[in-house]
Design an enzyme around this catalytic site. Structure first.
Site, short mmCIF file in Angstrom:
data_model
loop_
_atom_site.label_atom_id
_atom_site.label_comp_id
_atom_site.label_asym_id
_atom_site.label_seq_id
_atom_site.Cartn_x
_atom_site.Cartn_y
_atom_site.Cartn_z
N ASP A 94 -37.73 19.32 -28.81
CA ASP A 94 -37.43 17.93 -29.13
C ASP A 94 -38.75 17.18 -29.25
O ASP A 94 -39.79 17.63 -28.77
CB ASP A 94 -36.55 17.30 -28.05
CG ASP A 94 -35.76 16.11 -28.56
OD1 ASP A 94 -34.58 16.30 -28.92
OD2 ASP A 94 -36.32 15.01 -28.64
N ARG A 100 -36.48 -2.88 -29.57
CA ARG A 100 -36.79 -1.63 -28.87
C ARG A 100 -38.28 -1.53 -28.55
O ARG A 100 -38.67 -1.07 -27.48
CB ARG A 100 -36.36 -0.44 -29.72
CG ARG A 100 -34.85 -0.29 -29.89
CD ARG A 100 -34.20 0.24 -28.62
NE ARG A 100 -32.77 0.43 -28.80
CZ ARG A 100 -32.21 1.54 -29.28
NH1 ARG A 100 -32.99 2.54 -29.67
NH2 ARG A 100 -30.91 1.63 -29.40
#
Length: 293
Positions: free
Chosen positions: A163, A53
């Site tokens: 978030d 990632r």
């Protein structure tokens, strides 16, 4: 951040192709950093996933290896934290996921709250903690707007959506969704609360301005300081705490209790539980908890 981590073959392939390897020292630092700032535990079995990632992030930053990325985090952790969280997480969300929560709001909680707020002139506040790309807060806004319309009420009602991920917040603020992501929304609600995209937004559905009025979207790390003081009538924190360890969950639940109205509600995800973690809540429904003290 409503997110999960899962194995991804493309991640491993990307890491191999790059020629970069995430060594023990750098992985140990990243594991400690992610736990400290995001509350997520990265075991050894996640090393390949993290490596793959982050290769994408290293390329975007034009770095030559994981050691340089670690140095970047050491020198300015706040600047990169959101991007790191986005890189290692996969946002999982949908409109009206776990419909029984919305049914409880629409049929019982909101009518009672609105009537109470009308008499007291108090504010009605709901927090979507870990709002991901916006499906949850906009679904809440639909239910809230419909409840306000039914009563003809002028109650001061709003939804806070937060978030950690910059990418997720950007998508939530855009409020545009492919038709494939509208599966959880009834045809009646689609027609009422979405506009057909045109031009750049051709083929997309855009949330109605009324929903945007009800939702405030802000960046927030649940493990850091919270600028808001509440009180909230309800907090939705679904599919977030499942990746935290027990001490982190306990601290978070107590902080939620401190921001909720007496008798306020906390909604968790279908695979999450507060059992043995807090004495501040009573279980009153399927992953629905009410503040009891």
């Amino acid at each position: 951040m409503a997110a999960r981590m899962h194995d991804d073959d493309s991640c491993g392939a990307a890491a191999v192709a790059s020629g970069w390897s995430l060594g023990d020292k750098d992985f140990a630092f990243l594991s400690d950093f992610v736990y400290k700032h995001c509350g997520i535990v990265l075991g050894e079995h996640k090393r390949q996933l993290v490596q793959g990632r982050l290769v994408r992030r290293l390329r975007a930053l034009r770095l030559d290896g994981f050691d340089e990325y670690v140095n970047l985090l050491r020198s300015d952790p706040d600047a990169e934290l959101g991007e790191l969280a986005s890189a290692i997480s996969t946002n999982v969300t949908s409109f009206f996921r776990e419909m029984h929560h919305y049914d409880l709001l629409a049929n019982e909680l909101l009518p009672n709250w609105i009537e109470k707020k009308k008499r007291s002139s108090d504010r009605l506040r709901i927090w979507s903690a870990g709002c991901s790309t916006g499906e949850e807060p906009y679904a809440l806004a639909m239910v809230l707007a419909e409840a306000l319309e039914r009563t003809g009420s002028k109650v001061d009602a709003r939804i806070l959506a937060t978030d950690l991920s910059p990418q997720a917040l950007g998508a939530a603020r855009a409020g545009t969704y492919s038709l494939e992501r509208m599966g959880g929304i009834s045809e009646e609600r689609r027609n009422r609360w979405f506009l057909k995209g045109e031009g750049t937004y051709e083929g997309l559905a855009c949330v109605h301005p009324r929903l945007r009025e009800l939702v405030t979207i802000q960046p927030l790390n649940l493990l850091h300081e919270w600028p808001m003081r509440g009180p909230f009538d309800a907090i939705f924190c679904r599919n977030v705490v499942i990746y935290f360890d027990k001490p982190t969950k306990q601290r978070l639940f107590e902080r939620y209790a401190g921001l909720l109205e007496q008798g306020g509600y906390l909604f968790l995800g279908h695979s999450e539980s507060m059992y043995g973690l807090s004495d501040s809540f009573d279980l009153v429904g399927r992953t629905v908890y009410r503040k009891c003290k």
